[in-house]
Design a protein around this motif. Structure first.
Motif, PDB file in Angstrom:
ATOM      1  N   VAL A 128       0.841  -1.192   0.000  1.00 44.47           N
ATOM      2  CA  VAL A 128       0.000   0.000   0.000  1.00 44.47           C
ATOM      3  C   VAL A 128       0.877   1.242   0.000  1.00 44.47           C
ATOM      4  N   ALA A 129       0.545   2.185  -0.874  1.00 47.29           N
ATOM      5  CA  ALA A 129       1.358   3.395  -0.996  1.00 47.29           C
ATOM      6  C   ALA A 129       1.276   4.271   0.245  1.00 47.29           C
ATOM      7  N   PHE A 130       0.091   4.349   0.861  1.00 46.01           N
ATOM      8  CA  PHE A 130      -0.111   5.125   2.085  1.00 46.01           C
ATOM      9  C   PHE A 130      -0.612   4.173   3.178  1.00 46.01           C
ATOM     10  N   PRO A 131       0.297   3.410   3.787  1.00 46.98           N
ATOM     11  CA  PRO A 131      -0.119   2.352   4.719  1.00 46.98           C
ATOM     12  C   PRO A 131      -0.842   2.845   5.965  1.00 46.98           C
ATOM     13  N   THR A 132      -0.570   4.071   6.412  1.00 44.29           N
ATOM     14  CA  THR A 132      -1.212   4.534   7.645  1.00 44.29           C
ATOM     15  C   THR A 132      -2.714   4.684   7.465  1.00 44.29           C
ATOM     16  N   LEU A 133      -3.149   5.120   6.289  1.00 47.34           N
ATOM     17  CA  LEU A 133      -4.587   5.175   6.013  1.00 47.34           C
ATOM     18  C   LEU A 133      -5.172   3.775   6.013  1.00 47.34           C
ATOM     19  N   ALA A 134      -4.454   2.818   5.440  1.00 47.77           N
ATOM     20  CA  ALA A 134      -4.919   1.434   5.438  1.00 47.77           C
ATOM     21  C   ALA A 134      -5.034   0.900   6.865  1.00 47.77           C
ATOM     22  N   MET A 323      -8.446  -2.219   2.978  1.00 49.91           N
ATOM     23  CA  MET A 323      -7.065  -1.875   3.311  1.00 49.91           C
ATOM     24  C   MET A 323      -6.176  -1.692   2.082  1.00 49.91           C
ATOM     25  N   PHE A 324      -6.389  -2.474   1.039  1.00 54.75           N
ATOM     26  CA  PHE A 324      -5.510  -2.410  -0.125  1.00 54.75           C
ATOM     27  C   PHE A 324      -6.077  -1.492  -1.215  1.00 54.75           C
ATOM     28  N   CYS A 325      -7.271  -1.796  -1.713  1.00 57.20           N
ATOM     29  CA  CYS A 325      -7.793  -1.049  -2.860  1.00 57.20           C
ATOM     30  C   CYS A 325      -8.161   0.390  -2.514  1.00 57.20           C
ATOM     31  N   MET A 326      -8.967   0.585  -1.480  1.00 57.12           N
ATOM     32  CA  MET A 326      -9.405   1.941  -1.150  1.00 57.12           C
ATOM     33  C   MET A 326      -8.215   2.844  -0.828  1.00 57.12           C
ATOM     34  N   SER A 327      -7.278   2.341  -0.029  1.00 54.09           N
ATOM     35  CA  SER A 327      -6.108   3.151   0.339  1.00 54.09           C
ATOM     36  C   SER A 327      -5.221   3.441  -0.861  1.00 54.09           C
ATOM     37  N   ASN A 328      -5.030   2.466  -1.732  1.00 53.98           N
ATOM     38  CA  ASN A 328      -4.194   2.673  -2.914  1.00 53.98           C
ATOM     39  C   ASN A 328      -4.839   3.605  -3.933  1.00 53.98           C
ATOM     40  N   LEU A 329      -6.166   3.641  -3.972  1.00 48.57           N
ATOM     41  CA  LEU A 329      -6.828   4.552  -4.897  1.00 48.57           C
ATOM     42  C   LEU A 329      -6.638   6.005  -4.481  1.00 48.57           C
ATOM     43  N   VAL A 330      -6.476   6.256  -3.196  1.00 50.43           N
ATOM     44  CA  VAL A 330      -6.151   7.611  -2.750  1.00 50.43           C
ATOM     45  C   VAL A 330      -4.806   8.039  -3.332  1.00 50.43           C
ATOM     46  N   TYR A 331      -3.895   7.095  -3.453  1.00 48.51           N
ATOM     47  CA  TYR A 331      -2.590   7.377  -4.078  1.00 48.51           C
ATOM     48  C   TYR A 331      -2.724   7.515  -5.601  1.00 48.51           C
ATOM     49  N   ALA A 332      -3.601   6.703  -6.201  1.00 50.27           N
ATOM     50  CA  ALA A 332      -3.701   6.660  -7.664  1.00 50.27           C
ATOM     51  C   ALA A 332      -4.262   7.944  -8.254  1.00 50.27           C
ATOM     52  N   VAL A 333      -5.158   8.595  -7.531  1.00 47.54           N
ATOM     53  CA  VAL A 333      -5.744   9.841  -8.025  1.00 47.54           C
ATOM     54  C   VAL A 333      -4.884  11.021  -7.583  1.00 47.54           C
ATOM     55  N   ARG A 334      -5.199  12.199  -8.066  1.00 43.95           N
ATOM     56  CA  ARG A 334      -4.346  13.343  -7.803  1.00 43.95           C
ATOM     57  C   ARG A 334      -5.152  14.538  -7.294  1.00 43.95           C
ATOM     58  N   GLU A 335      -4.474  15.438  -6.613  1.00 45.53           N
ATOM     59  CA  GLU A 335      -4.938  16.760  -6.184  1.00 45.53           C
ATOM     60  C   GLU A 335      -6.337  16.752  -5.582  1.00 45.53           C
TER      61      GLU A 335
END
Length: 376
Positions: A128-134, A323-335
């Motif tokens: 996960v790119a942002f593990p703390t959110l996960a 934990m994986f998809c929702m958190s990683n989608l926050v990283y995948a999108v921008r601004e």
């Protein structure tokens, strides 16, 4: 109004701060947040006393394993030989060893918490790119239901999550070893066995939508009843017996009630479909995570007319959803989109913190006036 014990308030506030700092300040993961959160959760969960839905039952079984179970019984269970043991063998073995060495029951809960938190947090940090959110998604409220309540299933799910490394590496033997260990803690882990092959199915937004629609339409037909005979012919007796036993269970064999859980799932499904392409483009191994999440949702809707199946069987798959998809989608999108998603998720998590505290948290003994810990 009942509120969770200060140790849980501290963990929640720490993860909320850490998630904001990772996403909007550092814009990269930080292992220190994972380490601190992991230590606090192991202490809070591992050394808890009389807290959790299944705690009284587990504590009662603790001495029973030692008095009425031999190591030969454990071995028979491990080798799928005929035996009278009803509980999974690794869990029994841990209890028996702790009891025989003269340690109290909270050492069992500590060992379980240490294993499950280590496995889940390691997998989250690596994938996960942002593990703390996960971890915040995990903490509220999965930690309370799984690792502080249904401990055996929680640790079984932990080994299923850990096996994701071998799914990515296409290492079938190590994946099957993880599944064998997971089954040593909870029978429902067998539902994760198809994961090794599911990740290779081509999917897109339209296919996700139709898979879930078909699963929902199949639910009233109760097609899973026809699988009882097949399941009994390809699995050990204790697995097939558990499956057939829950088909018409008096308490859990009824339909899942419609409520807040459905609204949250629809919200997550909408995000999963809308930003599927972004996830595939910007997150490594996202297609694998997404496929597992979609299958978990399909299992939930397919088994919706039987609560125990709908809640228990998708457990490991749904871990990938939040934990994986929702958190990683926050990283995948921008601004701006990232800000909107983060605010939406945090609003849900804050609301869940208070909602859980005055409901299951109070009944489970996690509130400030009821929670106790062996360390204080």
């Amino acid at each position: 109004m009942p509120i969770l014990h200060p140790i849980f308030v501290i963990i929640f506030l720490f993860l909320a701060f850490g998630s904001y700092w990772e996403i909007f300040r550092l814009q990269k993961k930080q292992s220190v947040f994972v380490w601190i959160a992991g230590i606090l959760i192991v202490i809070a969960v591992g050394f808890r006393l009389n807290a959790g839905a299944d705690y009284p039952v587990y504590k009662m079984l603790f001495s029973g394993f030692a008095m009425y179970t031999t190591y030969g019984d454990v071995l028979d269970k491990a080798l799928f030989r005929p035996n009278t043991e009803q509980i999974e063998w690794i869990f029994v073995l841990i209890n028996k060893l702790v009891f025989d060495f003269g340690f109290p029951f909270y050492i069992v809960t500590f060992i379980m918490a240490l294993i499950t938190v280590s496995l889940k947090f390691t997998a989250i940090y690596k994938n996960v790119a942002f593990p703390t959110l996960a971890l915040l998604f995990y903490f509220m409220p999965i930690m309370f239901f799984e690792d502080s309540g249904q401990m055996r299933q929680g640790i079984g799910i932990a080994f299923c999550i850990a096996s994701f490394k071998f799914i990515k590496d296409r290492n079938l033997s190590m994946f099957l070893l993880c599944m064998y260990i997971a089954l040593g803690f909870h029978k429902t882990s067998v539902a994760f066995l198809p994961a090794y092959w599911l990740v290779k199915i081509p999917m897109n937004s339209k296919r996700i939508f139709w898979v879930l629609v078909i699963a929902l339409l199949c639910s009233p037909l109760e097609l899973y009843r026809f699988g009882g005979g097949l399941f009994s012919s390809i699995s050990p007796d204790d697995l097939s017996g558990a499956y057939t036993g829950y088909l018409d269970d008096r308490y859990y064999g009824t339909e899942v009630e419609t409520g807040l859980n459905d609204i949250v799932k629809l919200f997550f499904i909408g995000i999963l479909i809308k930003y599927d392409k972004k996830g595939c483009e910007n997150v490594l191994w996202y297609e694998y995570m997404r496929n597992l999440a979609v299958f978990g949702l399909a299992l939930f809707y397919f088994f919706r007319s039987n609560e125990i199946f709908a809640v228990r069987l998708p457990g490991a798959y749904m871990f990938f959803m939040t934990m994986f998809c929702m958190s990683n989608l926050v990283y995948a999108v921008r601004e701006k989109t990232r800000q909107i998603l983060y605010i939406g998720f945090m609003s849900y998590l804050v609301a869940m913190f208070f909602y859980f505290g005055k409901g299951n948290g109070d009944r489970g003994g996690f509130t400030s006036d009821r929670y106790t810990n062996a360390l204080w």
